[in-house]
Motif scaffolding. Structure first.
Motif, PDB file in Angstrom:
ATOM      1  N   ALA A   1       0.848  -1.201   0.000  1.00  0.00           N
ATOM      2  CA  ALA A   1       0.000   0.000   0.000  1.00  0.00           C
ATOM      3  C   ALA A   1       0.880   1.247   0.000  1.00  0.00           C
ATOM      4  CB  ALA A   1      -0.932  -0.005   1.203  1.00  0.00           C
ATOM      5  N   GLN A   2       1.955   1.224   0.774  1.00  0.00           N
ATOM      6  CA  GLN A   2       2.889   2.355   0.788  1.00  0.00           C
ATOM      7  C   GLN A   2       3.586   2.506  -0.558  1.00  0.00           C
ATOM      8  OE1 GLN A   2       3.566   4.682   3.259  1.00  0.00           O
ATOM      9  NE2 GLN A   2       1.753   3.796   4.163  1.00  0.00           N
ATOM     10  N   LEU A   3       4.030   1.385  -1.116  1.00  0.00           N
ATOM     11  CA  LEU A   3       4.742   1.428  -2.392  1.00  0.00           C
ATOM     12  C   LEU A   3       3.854   1.970  -3.510  1.00  0.00           C
ATOM     13  CD1 LEU A   3       7.188   0.673  -4.211  1.00  0.00           C
ATOM     14  CD2 LEU A   3       6.071  -1.531  -4.524  1.00  0.00           C
ATOM     15  N   PHE A   4       2.685   1.354  -3.675  1.00  0.00           N
ATOM     16  CA  PHE A   4       1.819   1.746  -4.785  1.00  0.00           C
ATOM     17  C   PHE A   4       1.056   3.041  -4.523  1.00  0.00           C
ATOM     18  CE2 PHE A   4       2.118  -2.883  -5.704  1.00  0.00           C
ATOM     19  CZ  PHE A   4       2.699  -2.764  -6.955  1.00  0.00           C
ATOM     20  N   GLY A   5       0.754   3.337  -3.269  1.00  0.00           N
ATOM     21  CA  GLY A   5       0.004   4.554  -2.956  1.00  0.00           C
ATOM     22  C   GLY A   5       0.896   5.751  -2.745  1.00  0.00           C
ATOM     23  N   THR A   6       1.701   5.686  -1.691  1.00  0.00           N
ATOM     24  CA  THR A   6       2.512   6.827  -1.293  1.00  0.00           C
ATOM     25  C   THR A   6       3.627   7.135  -2.282  1.00  0.00           C
ATOM     26  OG1 THR A   6       2.048   6.253   0.993  1.00  0.00           O
ATOM     27  CG2 THR A   6       3.830   7.804   0.608  1.00  0.00           C
ATOM     28  N   PHE A   7       4.302   6.123  -2.783  1.00  0.00           N
ATOM     29  CA  PHE A   7       5.448   6.391  -3.641  1.00  0.00           C
ATOM     30  C   PHE A   7       5.069   6.516  -5.115  1.00  0.00           C
ATOM     31  CE2 PHE A   7       7.485   4.220   0.044  1.00  0.00           C
ATOM     32  CZ  PHE A   7       8.111   5.344   0.534  1.00  0.00           C
ATOM     33  N   ILE A   8       4.425   5.504  -5.666  1.00  0.00           N
ATOM     34  CA  ILE A   8       4.121   5.516  -7.101  1.00  0.00           C
ATOM     35  C   ILE A   8       2.885   6.368  -7.391  1.00  0.00           C
ATOM     36  CG2 ILE A   8       3.497   4.081  -9.075  1.00  0.00           C
ATOM     37  CD1 ILE A   8       5.175   1.831  -7.740  1.00  0.00           C
ATOM     38  N   GLY A   9       1.792   6.124  -6.676  1.00  0.00           N
ATOM     39  CA  GLY A   9       0.553   6.867  -6.914  1.00  0.00           C
ATOM     40  C   GLY A   9       0.692   8.352  -6.677  1.00  0.00           C
ATOM     41  N   ALA A  10       1.441   8.719  -5.646  1.00  0.00           N
ATOM     42  CA  ALA A  10       1.622  10.141  -5.342  1.00  0.00           C
ATOM     43  C   ALA A  10       2.388  10.852  -6.453  1.00  0.00           C
ATOM     44  CB  ALA A  10       2.342  10.310  -4.010  1.00  0.00           C
ATOM     45  N   GLN A  11       3.382  10.188  -7.017  1.00  0.00           N
ATOM     46  CA  GLN A  11       4.159  10.797  -8.102  1.00  0.00           C
ATOM     47  C   GLN A  11       3.289  11.028  -9.337  1.00  0.00           C
ATOM     48  OE1 GLN A  11       7.702  11.493  -7.930  1.00  0.00           O
ATOM     49  NE2 GLN A  11       7.246  11.180  -5.782  1.00  0.00           N
ATOM     50  N   ILE A  12       2.574   9.995  -9.723  1.00  0.00           N
ATOM     51  CA  ILE A  12       1.705  10.092 -10.903  1.00  0.00           C
ATOM     52  C   ILE A  12       0.582  11.090 -10.638  1.00  0.00           C
ATOM     53  CG2 ILE A  12       0.097   8.833 -12.394  1.00  0.00           C
ATOM     54  CD1 ILE A  12       1.834   6.311 -11.793  1.00  0.00           C
ATOM     55  N   GLY A  13      -0.027  10.994  -9.465  1.00  0.00           N
ATOM     56  CA  GLY A  13      -1.123  11.888  -9.110  1.00  0.00           C
ATOM     57  C   GLY A  13      -0.709  13.340  -9.078  1.00  0.00           C
ATOM     58  N   TYR A  14       0.481  13.599  -8.554  1.00  0.00           N
ATOM     59  CA  TYR A  14       0.965  14.979  -8.515  1.00  0.00           C
ATOM     60  C   TYR A  14       1.115  15.536  -9.924  1.00  0.00           C
ATOM     61  CZ  TYR A  14       3.643  19.149  -7.859  1.00  0.00           C
ATOM     62  OH  TYR A  14       4.046  20.457  -7.903  1.00  0.00           O
ATOM     63  N   ARG A  15       1.773  14.759 -10.798  1.00  0.00           N
ATOM     64  CA  ARG A  15       1.985  15.228 -12.177  1.00  0.00           C
ATOM     65  C   ARG A  15       0.663  15.471 -12.896  1.00  0.00           C
ATOM     66  NH1 ARG A  15       6.219  11.423 -12.142  1.00  0.00           N
ATOM     67  NH2 ARG A  15       4.903   9.902 -13.165  1.00  0.00           N
ATOM     68  N   LYS A  16      -0.243  14.505 -12.812  1.00  0.00           N
ATOM     69  CA  LYS A  16      -1.530  14.647 -13.506  1.00  0.00           C
ATOM     70  C   LYS A  16      -2.354  15.782 -12.907  1.00  0.00           C
ATOM     71  CE  LYS A  16      -2.064  10.018 -15.364  1.00  0.00           C
ATOM     72  NZ  LYS A  16      -2.101  10.402 -16.744  1.00  0.00           N
ATOM     73  N   GLY A  17      -2.388  15.872 -11.584  1.00  0.00           N
ATOM     74  CA  GLY A  17      -3.141  16.925 -10.922  1.00  0.00           C
ATOM     75  C   GLY A  17      -2.576  18.309 -11.207  1.00  0.00           C
ATOM     76  N   ALA A  18      -1.254  18.429 -11.166  1.00  0.00           N
ATOM     77  CA  ALA A  18      -0.624  19.724 -11.423  1.00  0.00           C
ATOM     78  C   ALA A  18      -0.834  20.151 -12.883  1.00  0.00           C
ATOM     79  CB  ALA A  18       0.866  19.666 -11.095  1.00  0.00           C
ATOM     80  N   ARG A  19      -0.744  19.206 -13.807  1.00  0.00           N
ATOM     81  CA  ARG A  19      -1.000  19.546 -15.214  1.00  0.00           C
ATOM     82  C   ARG A  19      -2.442  20.004 -15.413  1.00  0.00           C
ATOM     83  NH1 ARG A  19       2.425  14.774 -16.661  1.00  0.00           N
ATOM     84  NH2 ARG A  19       4.359  15.688 -17.405  1.00  0.00           N
ATOM     85  N   ARG A  20      -3.366  19.306 -14.755  1.00  0.00           N
ATOM     86  CA  ARG A  20      -4.779  19.680 -14.869  1.00  0.00           C
ATOM     87  C   ARG A  20      -5.016  21.070 -14.275  1.00  0.00           C
ATOM     88  NH1 ARG A  20      -9.907  16.732 -12.121  1.00  0.00           N
ATOM     89  NH2 ARG A  20     -11.482  17.879 -13.262  1.00  0.00           N
ATOM     90  N   ARG A  21      -4.465  21.309 -13.084  1.00  0.00           N
ATOM     91  CA  ARG A  21      -4.608  22.611 -12.436  1.00  0.00           C
ATOM     92  C   ARG A  21      -4.019  23.716 -13.304  1.00  0.00           C
ATOM     93  NH1 ARG A  21      -0.603  23.069  -8.053  1.00  0.00           N
ATOM     94  NH2 ARG A  21       0.641  23.388  -9.918  1.00  0.00           N
ATOM     95  N   ASP A  22      -2.840  23.471 -13.858  1.00  0.00           N
ATOM     96  CA  ASP A  22      -2.187  24.482 -14.691  1.00  0.00           C
ATOM     97  C   ASP A  22      -2.975  24.758 -15.971  1.00  0.00           C
ATOM     98  OD1 ASP A  22      -0.263  24.672 -12.754  1.00  0.00           O
ATOM     99  OD2 ASP A  22       1.259  23.548 -13.863  1.00  0.00           O
ATOM    100  N   ALA A  23      -3.565  23.722 -16.564  1.00  0.00           N
ATOM    101  CA  ALA A  23      -4.391  23.921 -17.764  1.00  0.00           C
ATOM    102  C   ALA A  23      -5.637  24.732 -17.419  1.00  0.00           C
ATOM    103  CB  ALA A  23      -4.786  22.575 -18.369  1.00  0.00           C
ATOM    104  N   MET A  24      -6.242  24.421 -16.275  1.00  0.00           N
ATOM    105  CA  MET A  24      -7.419  25.184 -15.844  1.00  0.00           C
ATOM    106  C   MET A  24      -7.046  26.639 -15.532  1.00  0.00           C
ATOM    107  SD  MET A  24      -9.246  22.300 -13.429  1.00  0.00           S
ATOM    108  CE  MET A  24     -10.653  23.283 -12.928  1.00  0.00           C
ATOM    109  N   TRP A  25      -5.854  26.854 -14.962  1.00  0.00           N
ATOM    110  CA  TRP A  25      -5.391  28.213 -14.666  1.00  0.00           C
ATOM    111  C   TRP A  25      -5.174  28.989 -15.963  1.00  0.00           C
ATOM    112  CZ3 TRP A  25      -5.483  31.675 -11.027  1.00  0.00           C
ATOM    113  CH2 TRP A  25      -4.635  32.771 -11.057  1.00  0.00           C
ATOM    114  N   ALA A  26      -4.581  28.340 -16.963  1.00  0.00           N
ATOM    115  CA  ALA A  26      -4.359  28.999 -18.256  1.00  0.00           C
ATOM    116  C   ALA A  26      -5.691  29.386 -18.892  1.00  0.00           C
ATOM    117  CB  ALA A  26      -3.566  28.080 -19.187  1.00  0.00           C
ATOM    118  N   GLU A  27      -6.680  28.492 -18.823  1.00  0.00           N
ATOM    119  CA  GLU A  27      -8.013  28.805 -19.361  1.00  0.00           C
ATOM    120  C   GLU A  27      -8.653  29.957 -18.592  1.00  0.00           C
ATOM    121  OE1 GLU A  27     -10.320  25.234 -19.182  1.00  0.00           O
ATOM    122  OE2 GLU A  27      -8.951  24.149 -20.508  1.00  0.00           O
ATOM    123  N   PHE A  28      -8.490  29.949 -17.272  1.00  0.00           N
ATOM    124  CA  PHE A  28      -9.046  31.026 -16.447  1.00  0.00           C
ATOM    125  C   PHE A  28      -8.411  32.365 -16.800  1.00  0.00           C
ATOM    126  CE2 PHE A  28      -8.568  33.718 -12.668  1.00  0.00           C
ATOM    127  CZ  PHE A  28      -9.894  33.984 -12.399  1.00  0.00           C
TER     128      PHE A  28
END
Length: 177
Positions: A142-169
């Protein structure tokens, strides 16, 4: 010579957080402050930068996050809901990846437990060992797939989404494109 070397970044060194560099660094730095506002830990009204909506002190004449002067863009008394939604989108995307990864780790540990109990040869089939693998393996996976791998992927995808929404705003707010 690569662009990384030309920019003074040693080759192979990670760049940004989780390998992502936001084109809006002030938005990235504001994420934690906006999450406090979303959680209602800080007052909804106050004095905010007219460009990035960071909270300003009474004596601030320049935004500490984006560098916009208050004379250039008048401060506002409230953060627009649309801006708060884009920070919330990043937070939720990251949380989904972390929780999904942790759940996947628990499913893998459970499958390993079932395999050991039903088909495990010799000592590997002993229920006590299988239960230990379920508990410790579940935590580690759970730590490996959630905290380490999932957090990395989630951060990148979330930050890209937030930045795209900010650019549109910004495009809508400032009337560009």
């Amino acid at each position: 010579m690569t662009e990384e070397r030309a920019a003074g970044v040693p080759q192979g060194e990670p760049v940004g957080i989780a390998g992502y560099v936001s084109p809006y660094p002030y938005v990235d730095r504001l994420q934690e402050k906006m999450e406090e506002r979303l959680a209602r830990r800080v007052p909804a009204s106050g004095r905010f930068c007219g460009f990035c909506y960071a909270r300003l002190r009474a004596e601030d004449t320049v935004c500490p996050f984006c560098g916009t002067a208050t004379a250039e863009r008048e401060p506002v008394s409230e953060i627009p809901q649309e801006v708060l939604r884009l920070y919330l989108a990043k937070q939720k995307t990251e949380a989904r990846w972390v929780h999904g990864g942790a759940f996947f780790g628990l499913v893998v540990a459970s499958a390993l437990f079932i395999w050991m109990v039903i088909w495990g040869p010799g000592i590997l089939g002993h229920p006590a060992l299988a239960f230990g693998v379920l508990l410790l393996g579940g935590y580690v996976l759970a730590q490996l797939f959630g905290t380490f791998i999932g957090a990395q992927i989630g951060y990148r995808k979330g930050a890209r989404r937030r930045d795209a929404m900010w650019a549109e705003f910004l495009a809508r707010r400032d009337g560009a494109g």
